[in-house]
Design a protein around this motif. Structure first.
Motif, mmCIF file in Angstrom:
data_model
loop_
_atom_site.group_PDB
_atom_site.id
_atom_site.type_symbol
_atom_site.label_atom_id
_atom_site.label_comp_id
_atom_site.label_asym_id
_atom_site.label_seq_id
_atom_site.Cartn_x
_atom_site.Cartn_y
_atom_site.Cartn_z
ATOM 1 N N MET A 1 -18.866 -6.337 9.247
ATOM 2 C CA MET A 1 -19.709 -7.513 9.446
ATOM 3 C C MET A 1 -19.759 -8.299 8.133
ATOM 4 O O MET A 1 -19.883 -7.727 7.070
ATOM 5 C CB MET A 1 -21.111 -7.073 9.874
ATOM 6 N N SER A 2 -19.683 -9.617 8.203
ATOM 7 C CA SER A 2 -19.690 -10.422 6.983
ATOM 8 C C SER A 2 -21.088 -10.460 6.362
ATOM 9 O O SER A 2 -22.094 -10.222 7.034
ATOM 10 C CB SER A 2 -19.218 -11.841 7.283
ATOM 11 N N ARG A 3 -21.133 -10.766 5.087
ATOM 12 C CA ARG A 3 -22.417 -10.800 4.369
ATOM 13 C C ARG A 3 -23.347 -11.882 4.924
ATOM 14 O O ARG A 3 -24.552 -11.711 4.931
ATOM 15 C CB ARG A 3 -22.166 -11.030 2.885
ATOM 16 N N ILE A 4 -22.784 -12.978 5.383
ATOM 17 C CA ILE A 4 -23.617 -14.049 5.925
ATOM 18 C C ILE A 4 -24.354 -13.577 7.175
ATOM 19 O O ILE A 4 -25.506 -13.941 7.397
ATOM 20 C CB ILE A 4 -22.812 -15.338 6.203
ATOM 21 N N ASN A 5 -23.724 -12.748 7.985
ATOM 22 C CA ASN A 5 -24.385 -12.227 9.188
ATOM 23 C C ASN A 5 -25.560 -11.337 8.821
ATOM 24 O O ASN A 5 -26.561 -11.298 9.545
ATOM 25 C CB ASN A 5 -23.386 -11.476 10.060
ATOM 26 N N GLU A 6 -25.460 -10.627 7.708
ATOM 27 C CA GLU A 6 -26.570 -9.787 7.241
ATOM 28 C C GLU A 6 -27.794 -10.643 6.925
ATOM 29 O O GLU A 6 -28.926 -10.238 7.143
ATOM 30 C CB GLU A 6 -26.151 -8.989 6.010
ATOM 31 N N LEU A 7 -27.556 -11.839 6.408
ATOM 32 C CA LEU A 7 -28.649 -12.745 6.069
ATOM 33 C C LEU A 7 -29.511 -13.065 7.287
ATOM 34 O O LEU A 7 -30.731 -13.123 7.205
ATOM 35 C CB LEU A 7 -28.084 -14.030 5.471
ATOM 36 N N PHE A 8 -28.886 -13.237 8.424
ATOM 37 C CA PHE A 8 -29.616 -13.620 9.632
ATOM 38 C C PHE A 8 -30.406 -12.472 10.252
ATOM 39 O O PHE A 8 -31.180 -12.685 11.179
ATOM 40 C CB PHE A 8 -28.664 -14.238 10.653
ATOM 41 N N LYS A 9 -30.252 -11.281 9.743
ATOM 42 C CA LYS A 9 -31.034 -10.140 10.216
ATOM 43 C C LYS A 9 -32.342 -9.995 9.459
ATOM 44 O O LYS A 9 -33.187 -9.193 9.828
ATOM 45 C CB LYS A 9 -30.221 -8.855 10.070
#
Length: 56
Positions: A1-9
């Motif tokens: 999973m990309s780091r940007i997707n982690e931000l949205f969690k």
């Protein structure tokens, strides 16, 4: 999973500068927001700003 997707969690936290309408919209959505009052020096008037700078 990309780091940007982690931000949205993560929980969204916002610092809003100047425009109260943005703050109000975020508050209505139950988003934690800190509002900072800001207005451009001399109201954005560049001539007045140049005069004020000479006073320093």
């Amino acid at each position: 999973m990309s780091r940007i997707n982690e931000l949205f969690k993560k929980e969204l936290k916002v610092v809003n500068i100047g425009i109260t309408g943005f703050r109000d919209d975020l508050k209505s959505l139950k988003v934690p927001v800190i509002h900072v009052e800001f207005r451009p020096p001399a109201g954005g008037n560049t001539k007045l700003l140049s005069i004020l700078k000479k006073l320093k």
